[in-house]
Structures are given as structure tokens and as C-alpha cells.
Design a protein around this motif. Structure first.
Motif, mmCIF file in Angstrom:
data_model
loop_
_atom_site.group_PDB
_atom_site.id
_atom_site.type_symbol
_atom_site.label_atom_id
_atom_site.label_comp_id
_atom_site.label_asym_id
_atom_site.label_seq_id
_atom_site.Cartn_x
_atom_site.Cartn_y
_atom_site.Cartn_z
ATOM 1 N N ARG A 1 1.092 -1.257 -0.162
ATOM 2 C CA ARG A 1 0.013 0.360 -0.170
ATOM 3 C C ARG A 1 0.649 1.509 -0.078
ATOM 4 N NH1 ARG A 1 -4.487 -2.312 4.129
ATOM 5 N NH2 ARG A 1 -5.116 -3.433 3.276
ATOM 6 N N GLU A 2 2.099 0.906 0.534
ATOM 7 C CA GLU A 2 2.705 2.210 0.763
ATOM 8 C C GLU A 2 3.688 2.626 -0.236
ATOM 9 O OE1 GLU A 2 1.327 4.782 2.812
ATOM 10 O OE2 GLU A 2 0.422 3.207 3.388
ATOM 11 N N ILE A 3 4.386 1.643 -0.591
ATOM 12 C CA ILE A 3 6.073 1.518 -1.079
ATOM 13 C C ILE A 3 5.361 1.938 -2.491
ATOM 14 C CG2 ILE A 3 7.688 0.718 -2.060
ATOM 15 C CD1 ILE A 3 8.024 1.375 0.938
ATOM 16 N N LYS A 4 5.319 3.530 -3.075
ATOM 17 C CA LYS A 4 4.924 3.915 -4.893
ATOM 18 C C LYS A 4 5.334 3.470 -6.325
ATOM 19 C CE LYS A 4 0.507 4.631 -3.149
ATOM 20 N NZ LYS A 4 -0.015 3.743 -2.802
ATOM 21 N N ASP A 5 7.066 2.464 -5.842
ATOM 22 C CA ASP A 5 8.132 2.734 -6.688
ATOM 23 C C ASP A 5 8.150 2.254 -7.513
ATOM 24 O OD1 ASP A 5 10.446 2.719 -7.994
ATOM 25 O OD2 ASP A 5 12.007 3.083 -6.211
#
Length: 138
Positions: free
Chosen positions: A25-29
Motif C-alpha cells: 500500500r505505501e511503497i509507490k516505486d
């Protein structure tokens, strides 16, 4: 009598569950791809947590592309370890939140390779058996 479940194992299991959610959910790479947390091993003093992960291959990748994806994922996760540790500390109430160290889990890839070798051996044996039946049957 020793306890069946050590505290470090329980902490590792909780870190594994929470990390899987955080990474998703949080790592957008966009270079990260599909990462699965396969195991978390926490040191006895809760100072470090070795996090083992796998990367899901997209389609048919060459070995070089797969190695590059693994290298990128390891680098991205290790760079984000401070952020992930902070987020984990918000959800897990521990006096000391272990420092996260990410490692690629080669056991899954090794298992896939061995499975392929076994399948290949079975196919060769089946062909050999069919050829023997054809020669003896005629």
C-alpha cells in the motif's frame, strides 16, 4: 519444558504480516513489482530483523532481467527500511523495533529450478518408455 512459540518468532510473524501490507500500500516505486515477504527472522535481542522476500516475475523474463529486478527490489526495500520501520512501530507496540535488513529468498527460485529438472526427467522417462513399447510392440 521449552516454550513452543518463542517471542522472536511471534514478533517475526507480526512483522511479516504488517510489512506485506505496508509494501503493497505505501511503497509507490514502479520498479518494485510484486514483492512477497516469505520469512522474517528476528534476532534474540530484537535488534535486527532479516526479511526474506521474493519477486514475482512478469511473463517470460531472461535471467539478466530477473537478476536486475531482484537487485532493484533489494535496493528499494533497503532504502525504504527506515520508513517501513517507523510505520511498523506505529502498529506494533515494542520498546525496540528491530532494524530491517532485506534479503532475496533464493529458496523459492531453487525449488522452481528443481521442479523443472524433475519434470524434464519425467518427460524423458515417459518418452523412453513409449519408444520401448513401440519397438517391442511391432
Amino acid at each position: 519444558m521449552a516454550r513452543d512459540f518463542k517471542r522472536t518468532d511471534r514478533v517475526g510473524d507480526q512483522i511479516q504480516r504488517d510489512l506485506a501490507t505496508l509494501i503493497q500500500r505505501e511503497i509507490k516505486d514502479p520498479r518494485l513489482g510484486m514483492v512477497t515477504i516469505s520469512h522474517v527472522k528476528v534476532s534474540k535481542d530484537l535488534g535486527y530483523a532479516d526479511v526474506y522476500f521474493t519477486v514475482l516475475a512478469f511473463g517470460e523474463q531472461t535471467d539478466e532481467a530477473q537478476a536486475e529486478a531482484i537487485k532493484n527490489a533489494t535496493q528499494i526495500l533497503n532504502n525504504a527500511s527506515g520508513f517501513l520501520r517507523t510505520e511498523l512501530a506505529r502498529g506494533i507496540k515494542l520498546r525496540i523495533m528491530p532494524q530491517l535488513r532485506f534479503h532475496f529468498d533464493e529458496s523459492v527460485e531453487r525449488g522452481r529450478h528443481l521442479h523443472g529438472l524433475i519434470e524434464k526427467a519425467w518427460q524423458q522417462e515417459a518418452r523412453r518408455t513409449d519408444e520401448d513399447e513401440d519397438t517391442n510392440g511391432n
